[in-house]
Design a protein around this motif. Structure first.
Motif, PDB file in Angstrom:
ATOM      1  N   ASN A 125       0.805  -1.224   0.000  1.00 25.30           N
ATOM      2  CA  ASN A 125       0.000   0.000   0.000  1.00 25.30           C
ATOM      3  C   ASN A 125       0.836   1.272   0.000  1.00 25.30           C
ATOM      4  N   SER A 145     -15.871   5.079   2.758  1.00 25.38           N
ATOM      5  CA  SER A 145     -15.312   3.741   2.637  1.00 25.38           C
ATOM      6  C   SER A 145     -15.592   2.916   3.888  1.00 25.38           C
ATOM      7  N   SER A 197      -6.109   0.659   1.807  1.00 25.28           N
ATOM      8  CA  SER A 197      -6.432   0.528   0.381  1.00 25.28           C
ATOM      9  C   SER A 197      -7.705   1.274   0.006  1.00 25.28           C
ATOM     10  N   GLY A 198      -8.651   1.405   0.943  1.00 28.36           N
ATOM     11  CA  GLY A 198      -9.847   2.196   0.657  1.00 28.36           C
ATOM     12  C   GLY A 198      -9.504   3.649   0.398  1.00 28.36           C
ATOM     13  N   PHE A 248      -7.882   3.876  -3.162  1.00 28.95           N
ATOM     14  CA  PHE A 248      -8.900   3.901  -4.217  1.00 28.95           C
ATOM     15  C   PHE A 248      -9.653   5.224  -4.201  1.00 28.95           C
ATOM     16  N   GLN A 258      -4.729  -3.999  -9.717  1.00 28.28           N
ATOM     17  CA  GLN A 258      -5.382  -3.839  -8.424  1.00 28.28           C
ATOM     18  C   GLN A 258      -6.797  -3.267  -8.552  1.00 28.28           C
ATOM     19  N   GLY A 301      -9.829  -5.009  -7.562  1.00 26.19           N
ATOM     20  CA  GLY A 301     -10.169  -5.094  -6.145  1.00 26.19           C
ATOM     21  C   GLY A 301     -11.526  -4.529  -5.805  1.00 26.19           C
ATOM     22  N   ILE A 302     -12.174  -3.836  -6.751  1.00 29.18           N
ATOM     23  CA  ILE A 302     -13.532  -3.332  -6.486  1.00 29.18           C
ATOM     24  C   ILE A 302     -14.579  -4.402  -6.781  1.00 29.18           C
ATOM     25  N   TRP A 339     -13.493  -5.922  -0.982  1.00 26.76           N
ATOM     26  CA  TRP A 339     -13.844  -5.181  -2.193  1.00 26.76           C
ATOM     27  C   TRP A 339     -14.791  -4.037  -1.868  1.00 26.76           C
ATOM     28  N   HIS A 385     -12.748  -0.955  -1.142  1.00 27.02           N
ATOM     29  CA  HIS A 385     -12.211  -0.384  -2.377  1.00 27.02           C
ATOM     30  C   HIS A 385     -13.296   0.362  -3.158  1.00 27.02           C
ATOM     31  N   LEU A 429     -13.571   4.412  -3.656  1.00 26.73           N
ATOM     32  CA  LEU A 429     -13.626   5.061  -4.968  1.00 26.73           C
ATOM     33  C   LEU A 429     -14.816   6.003  -5.056  1.00 26.73           C
TER      34      LEU A 429
END
Length: 215
Positions: A82, A112, A130-131, A134, A166, A169-170, A179, A182, A186
């Motif tokens: 990350n 997120s 990671s959230g 994204f 990556q 990942g959604i 997911w 993610h 986004l």
């Protein structure tokens, strides 16, 4: 309309623009050692922080993880994966302004985290930044549209070339990966880019309504 001043940090190619990028890069590089320090403490405590600060979906005791989980990671390998995209994307989000960066980050974390809390499995504990990553991707992509900023598109293209795999990942392709975090990250980034977008005004235009004198 007069040209933008050569020192405008919003204008690509100016010294002020590159200086803003440089300062933002240094700031984001300073964030990562903090995350490594948190992970080192977590390892020393036998990963107790993951359970204490992670998101536990649809359980009240896991609701504080909405804000704490981005600071926690499963292990150093998770954190390493990350770190680079967090620095890269965060640099360009931060370079556009500190206040917008803070508000955008808060919105991403909130959207997120709550998305995971409402839709995730109650038997899971969700952690990781990671959230947010994204979310920053969503910010840059949407800014390119709403602010007509082509260099934001260029950054997204670069990240897509480096980490395009990556983006899957959604989708619910791996039960070990959240997911939902993610996807909602986004979404939060897209919303933040729209809500906190920079409005463009012509300096020669008057602010306020234009009144037409009677004939």
């Amino acid at each position: 309309m007069p040209d933008d001043p050569p020192g405008d940090p919003r204008r690509f190619g100016t010294w002020a623009f590159y200086a803003a990028i440089g300062r933002a890069f240094v700031a984001m590089c300073a964030v990562v050692p903090v995350l490594f320090l948190v992970e080192a403490v977590d390892v020393g405590l036998g990963y107790d922080l993951d359970l204490a600060g992670g998101i536990i979906p649809r359980r009240i005791e896991g609701l504080d993880g909405v804000f704490l989980s981005p600071l926690l990671h499963a292990d150093f390998t998770h954190l390493y994966s990350n770190s680079v995209p967090l620095i890269l994307l965060g640099t360009f989000v931060l370079a556009a302004g500190f206040r917008r960066f803070v508000w955008s980050t808060l919105m991403i974390v909130l959207v997120s985290g709550l998305g995971v809390w409402f839709t995730g499995s109650p038997d899971s504990v969700v952690i990781g930044a990671s959230g947010v990553i994204f979310g920053y991707l969503g910010v840059l992509l949407t800014r390119g549209l709403v602010e007509r900023s082509w260099w934001n598109f260029a950054v997204v293209l670069l990240v897509g070339l480096l980490y395009g795999w990556q983006l899957f990942g959604i989708l619910p392709t791996d039960e070990r990966i959240s997911w939902q975090g993610h996807l909602f990250g986004l979404v939060g980034g897209v919303a933040a880019a729209i809500i906190f977008r920079r409005r463009r005004f012509d300096p020669g235009e008057r602010k306020g309504p234009v009144l037409t004198p009677p004939v």
